[in-house]
Design a protein around this motif. Structure first.
Motif, PDB file in Angstrom:
ATOM      1  N   ARG A  72      18.572 -92.699  -6.763  1.00 14.53           N
ATOM      2  CA  ARG A  72      19.920 -92.436  -7.266  1.00 14.53           C
ATOM      3  C   ARG A  72      20.147 -90.934  -7.445  1.00 14.53           C
ATOM      4  O   ARG A  72      20.390 -90.434  -8.533  1.00 14.53           O
ATOM      5  CB  ARG A  72      20.154 -93.173  -8.601  1.00 14.53           C
ATOM      6  CG  ARG A  72      20.170 -94.708  -8.479  1.00 14.53           C
ATOM      7  CD  ARG A  72      21.353 -95.176  -7.676  1.00 14.53           C
ATOM      8  NE  ARG A  72      21.452 -96.628  -7.559  1.00 14.53           N
ATOM      9  CZ  ARG A  72      21.006 -97.343  -6.533  1.00 14.53           C
ATOM     10  NH1 ARG A  72      20.390 -96.733  -5.521  1.00 14.53           N
ATOM     11  NH2 ARG A  72      21.156 -98.644  -6.499  1.00 14.53           N
ATOM     12  N   GLY A  73      20.037 -90.192  -6.324  1.00 16.70           N
ATOM     13  CA  GLY A  73      20.346 -88.776  -6.356  1.00 16.70           C
ATOM     14  C   GLY A  73      21.842 -88.557  -6.252  1.00 16.70           C
ATOM     15  O   GLY A  73      22.524 -89.243  -5.490  1.00 16.70           O
ATOM     16  N   VAL A  74      22.345 -87.616  -7.027  1.00 19.73           N
ATOM     17  CA  VAL A  74      23.796 -87.389  -7.103  1.00 19.73           C
ATOM     18  C   VAL A  74      24.110 -85.956  -6.686  1.00 19.73           C
ATOM     19  O   VAL A  74      23.825 -85.006  -7.430  1.00 19.73           O
ATOM     20  CB  VAL A  74      24.325 -87.636  -8.533  1.00 19.73           C
ATOM     21  CG1 VAL A  74      25.825 -87.379  -8.593  1.00 19.73           C
ATOM     22  CG2 VAL A  74      23.996 -89.052  -8.987  1.00 19.73           C
ATOM     23  N   GLY A  75      24.675 -85.798  -5.502  1.00 22.26           N
ATOM     24  CA  GLY A  75      25.218 -84.532  -5.024  1.00 22.26           C
ATOM     25  C   GLY A  75      24.507 -83.295  -5.538  1.00 22.26           C
ATOM     26  O   GLY A  75      23.296 -83.178  -5.477  1.00 22.26           O
ATOM     27  N   GLY A  76      25.266 -82.375  -6.072  1.00 21.57           N
ATOM     28  CA  GLY A  76      24.713 -81.154  -6.637  1.00 21.57           C
ATOM     29  C   GLY A  76      24.656 -81.206  -8.147  1.00 21.57           C
ATOM     30  O   GLY A  76      24.954 -80.214  -8.810  1.00 21.57           O
ATOM     31  N   CYS A  77      24.273 -82.344  -8.688  1.00 15.74           N
ATOM     32  CA  CYS A  77      24.375 -82.536 -10.135  1.00 15.74           C
ATOM     33  C   CYS A  77      23.391 -81.662 -10.904  1.00 15.74           C
ATOM     34  O   CYS A  77      22.396 -81.179 -10.378  1.00 15.74           O
ATOM     35  CB  CYS A  77      24.215 -84.002 -10.509  1.00 15.74           C
ATOM     36  SG  CYS A  77      22.523 -84.559 -10.714  1.00 15.74           S
TER      37      CYS A  77
END
Length: 218
Positions: A72-77
């Motif tokens: 569950r990696g989120v963009g450039g969070c």
């Protein structure tokens, strides 16, 4: 099952409210929720969360093929965003037994100090301990990306503080995935392990990470 359904309903409701206020990367969170609605991951899996270094690790599940990986990696969070927005949607509902976290690089790239970034992680750690007390927590150290060389002192500071914070804490681990991507002679980032943007790892770079994580992902 009833509990999981309730958590999903609450997550969707909260997500809708946040989206109206300009929820960062809300489209990616919605995609995850859609995936979950089609096939919800088994409880007590191994969760990887964080920024694009997790999102772009597209063969993570294949590298650990016999393990219940949830990516569950989120963009450039940032860690700050994990604390303020994402945790109820990409962590709590899965009730994972292990949580691997890669975040903090973007906080520092936005101008935040190593101290600020570490404090955000302390807050995230406390949230996990409160809501998922049985989960094992693994902080993957912030990597030195060649394109962000000017931030290296703050990266080192954040890593040092987090490592010290986690020392001796139950079910909490600091995982060094930074030194393994350094050139042995120069002790600078090995550019052959990065994509052309000199920010994201390529396959050889992820090979290095996999070697470190292999004994931990079990």
């Amino acid at each position: 099952m009833k509990k999981i359904i309730i958590l999903l309903v609450l997550a969707f409701a909260g997500l809708g409210a946040h989206a109206q206020k300009g929820f960062p990367f809300d489209n990616e969170i919605r995609d995850f929720k859609h995936q979950d609605s089609l096939k919800f991951p088994p409880k007590h899996g191994i969760l990887f969360i964080g920024s694009s270094s997790i999102r772009k690790w597209t063969d993570l599940e294949q590298r650990f093929a016999n393990k219940p990986i949830i990516r569950r990696g989120v963009g450039g969070c940032t860690i700050e965003q994990l604390v303020n927005y994402y945790t109820p949607y990409i962590m709590y509902p899965y009730q994972p037994r292990k949580i691997f976290i890669y975040a903090g690089e973007n906080d520092i790239a936005e101008g935040k100090s190593g101290e600020f970034t570490a404090r955000q992680f302390y807050q995230l750690w406390a949230m996990i301990k409160q809501n998922l007390p049985n989960a094992e927590i693994y902080f993957m150290s912030i990597k030195p990306s060649p394109s962000r060389a000017k931030y290296f002192p703050e990266v080192r500071r954040a890593n040092t503080l987090v490592k010290s914070f986690l020392k001796g804490k139950r079910k909490s681990h600091y995982v060094d995935v930074a030194s393994v991507i350094l050139d042995a002679k120069t002790q600078q980032p090995d550019t052959s392990l990065f994509e052309s943007d000199m920010l994201h790892l390529n396959t050889k770079g992820y090979d290095k990470w996999q070697a470190v994580l292999l004994p931990l992902v079990r």
